[in-house]
Design a protein around this motif. Structure first.
Motif, mmCIF file in Angstrom:
data_model
loop_
_atom_site.group_PDB
_atom_site.id
_atom_site.type_symbol
_atom_site.label_atom_id
_atom_site.label_comp_id
_atom_site.label_asym_id
_atom_site.label_seq_id
_atom_site.Cartn_x
_atom_site.Cartn_y
_atom_site.Cartn_z
ATOM 1 N N ALA A 112 98.332 17.505 32.447
ATOM 2 C CA ALA A 112 96.869 17.625 32.368
ATOM 3 C C ALA A 112 96.378 18.809 33.182
ATOM 4 O O ALA A 112 95.475 19.545 32.767
ATOM 5 N N LEU A 113 96.975 19.012 34.359
ATOM 6 C CA LEU A 113 96.539 20.099 35.230
ATOM 7 C C LEU A 113 96.872 21.469 34.648
ATOM 8 O O LEU A 113 96.164 22.450 34.903
ATOM 9 N N GLU A 114 97.926 21.560 33.862
ATOM 10 C CA GLU A 114 98.258 22.837 33.223
ATOM 11 C C GLU A 114 97.128 23.311 32.321
ATOM 12 O O GLU A 114 96.891 24.513 32.182
ATOM 13 N N ARG A 115 96.414 22.375 31.716
ATOM 14 C CA ARG A 115 95.267 22.731 30.877
ATOM 15 C C ARG A 115 93.988 22.832 31.694
ATOM 16 O O ARG A 115 93.102 23.619 31.390
ATOM 17 N N PHE A 116 93.900 22.017 32.748
ATOM 18 C CA PHE A 116 92.675 21.912 33.550
ATOM 19 C C PHE A 116 92.469 23.126 34.454
ATOM 20 O O PHE A 116 91.355 23.676 34.530
ATOM 21 N N LEU A 117 93.503 23.570 35.150
ATOM 22 C CA LEU A 117 93.350 24.620 36.159
ATOM 23 C C LEU A 117 92.842 25.949 35.603
ATOM 24 O O LEU A 117 91.989 26.578 36.229
ATOM 25 N N PRO A 118 93.330 26.429 34.457
ATOM 26 C CA PRO A 118 92.775 27.685 33.941
ATOM 27 C C PRO A 118 91.286 27.606 33.623
ATOM 28 O O PRO A 118 90.580 28.608 33.703
ATOM 29 N N ALA A 119 90.808 26.413 33.287
ATOM 30 C CA ALA A 119 89.391 26.254 32.960
ATOM 31 C C ALA A 119 88.510 26.198 34.209
ATOM 32 O O ALA A 119 87.306 26.431 34.132
ATOM 33 N N TYR A 120 89.127 25.898 35.369
ATOM 34 C CA TYR A 120 88.371 25.784 36.618
ATOM 35 C C TYR A 120 89.073 26.591 37.708
ATOM 36 O O TYR A 120 89.744 26.035 38.598
ATOM 37 N N PRO A 121 88.940 27.909 37.661
ATOM 38 C CA PRO A 121 89.691 28.771 38.580
ATOM 39 C C PRO A 121 89.301 28.622 40.052
ATOM 40 O O PRO A 121 90.037 29.091 40.931
ATOM 41 N N GLU A 122 88.163 27.982 40.335
ATOM 42 C CA GLU A 122 87.736 27.832 41.727
ATOM 43 C C GLU A 122 88.148 26.488 42.323
ATOM 44 O O GLU A 122 87.807 26.173 43.461
ATOM 45 N N ILE A 123 88.901 25.682 41.565
ATOM 46 C CA ILE A 123 89.387 24.402 42.073
ATOM 47 C C ILE A 123 90.849 24.536 42.478
ATOM 48 O O ILE A 123 91.671 25.048 41.710
ATOM 49 N N ASN A 124 91.159 24.111 43.685
ATOM 50 C CA ASN A 124 92.537 24.033 44.169
ATOM 51 C C ASN A 124 92.977 22.574 44.153
ATOM 52 O O ASN A 124 92.162 21.669 44.332
ATOM 53 N N VAL A 125 94.272 22.348 43.960
ATOM 54 C CA VAL A 125 94.793 20.986 43.879
ATOM 55 C C VAL A 125 95.975 20.829 44.823
ATOM 56 O O VAL A 125 96.884 21.668 44.834
ATOM 57 N N ALA A 292 88.578 15.713 32.175
ATOM 58 C CA ALA A 292 89.771 16.262 31.533
ATOM 59 C C ALA A 292 90.766 15.169 31.197
ATOM 60 O O ALA A 292 91.411 15.185 30.140
ATOM 61 N N LEU A 293 90.931 14.189 32.092
ATOM 62 C CA LEU A 293 91.869 13.098 31.834
ATOM 63 C C LEU A 293 91.355 12.160 30.754
ATOM 64 O O LEU A 293 92.130 11.590 29.998
ATOM 65 N N ARG A 294 90.058 11.997 30.674
ATOM 66 C CA ARG A 294 89.484 11.144 29.620
ATOM 67 C C ARG A 294 89.700 11.736 28.236
ATOM 68 O O ARG A 294 89.854 11.027 27.255
ATOM 69 N N HIS A 295 89.692 13.067 28.171
ATOM 70 C CA HIS A 295 89.765 13.744 26.868
ATOM 71 C C HIS A 295 91.060 14.539 26.720
ATOM 72 O O HIS A 295 91.109 15.536 26.013
ATOM 73 N N ARG A 296 92.125 14.065 27.391
ATOM 74 C CA ARG A 296 93.403 14.780 27.289
ATOM 75 C C ARG A 296 93.951 14.669 25.880
ATOM 76 O O ARG A 296 93.688 13.704 25.157
ATOM 77 N N GLU A 297 94.734 15.653 25.496
ATOM 78 C CA GLU A 297 95.317 15.641 24.155
ATOM 79 C C GLU A 297 96.478 14.652 24.115
ATOM 80 O O GLU A 297 97.160 14.457 25.088
#
Length: 297
Positions: A112-125, A292-297
């Motif tokens: 999920a994070l592989e798809r999520f992180l590019p969409a939110y470049p200012e979020i660190n995990v 993102a987790l609610r609407h994961r592919e």
């Protein structure tokens, strides 16, 4: 600063800026009488007049000028802070600290994070691998991921996976050397690769289910690891039987690299949930991850 002081100072600055109670009241969305009373309360509380009032004009006294010079920059800084917080809603940022066990990190969160992180470049995990019932509030995590029954009842929980069937698997060469087990008790005659839970220090028990009843079996072997990745690698190399989430070895079973045994005794655990405290206002970064987790592919 007490909330009433902040409110009253803001009212005083508005009147001083406008030079008029009527205009200041309109700016603040208050009635003129309420604003006048607010300023009087401030003056009475500090024991000095801040504004000179005439029928036409309102002007700061010397004390009022000094107070304005001191508080106006602070109030402007507070306003800028609120504006900055508002921008987080449009551009979530900051660090998300998440606690999850190894399987959840590898197979649920990271995809999920592989798809999520590019969409939110200012979020660190920050992902912390942990098998225990972590107190995410005490340990300052934003959220955790555990199987459903391990989630505390006072948490909000979002299911992020189907139920989790387990599988006992072995390499073909391993089963060629000994007769495959037909019952869980037969595992005593086999080398089993075990997992020691890093958080608890105990060896993970192999649990089976048949006819609505569970059976826990203590297995032994030459190898014990603290990572399911290492358990799987050793199993593929033929060093013994392994007890792993079936989804973690499904491709190897399909390719013939591993063979499942005791399938009619397969135990299925409840699915994984993302859980977090019951807060009225959660961080925009966590809200974005939940979406993102609610609407994961």
């Amino acid at each position: 600063m007490q909330s009433e002081n902040l409110r009253d100072l803001n009212a005083f600055v508005a009147v001083a800026d406008e030079g008029n109670f009527t205009r200041a009241a309109a700016r603040l969305g208050l009635s003129q009488s309420a604003l006048s009373q607010t300023v009087r309360n401030l003056e009475e509380r500090i024991g000095i007049r801040l504004l000179n009032r005439t029928t036409r004009n309102v002007a700061p006294t010397e004390a009022g000028e000094r107070l304005l010079a001191a508080v106006r920059p602070a109030l402007e800084q507070i306003d800028r802070g609120f504006v900055g917080l508002g921008s987080l809603l449009d551009h979530p940022s900051g660090t998300l600290r998440l606690s999850a066990d190894e399987y959840a990190v590898q197979n649920l969160l990271w995809p999920a994070l592989e798809r999520f992180l590019p969409a939110y470049p200012e979020i660190n995990v920050e992902l912390v691998t942990d098998y225990g019932r972590t107190d995410i509030v005490r340990d300052r995590f934003d959220a955790g991921v555990r199987r459903g029954k391990l989630v505390s009842k006072d948490m909000i929980a979002l299911r992020i996976s189907p139920d989790l069937p387990m599988a006992v698997v072995a390499a073909p060469a391993c089963l060629a050397a000994r007769k495959p087990p037909r019952r869980p008790q037969d595992l005593a005659d086999h080398d089993c690769i075990n997992l020691r839970l890093p958080t608890h220090g105990e060896v993970f028990a192999w649990t089976f289910s048949k006819g609505g009843k569970d059976l826990r079996v203590t297995t032994t072997g030459r190898l014990i690891f603290t990572s399911i990745m290492q358990v799987r690698a050793a199993c593929l190399a033929g060093f013994g039987l392994a007890y792993l989430p079936r989804g973690y070895v499904a491709d190897h079973i399909a390719q013939g690299a591993l063979i499942e045994v005791l399938a009619d005794w397969r135990k299925t655990f409840e699915g994984y949930h993302l859980y977090y405290p019951n807060r009225r206002q959660q961080s925009p970064a966590l809200t974005a991850l939940i979406g993102a987790l609610r609407h994961r592919e």
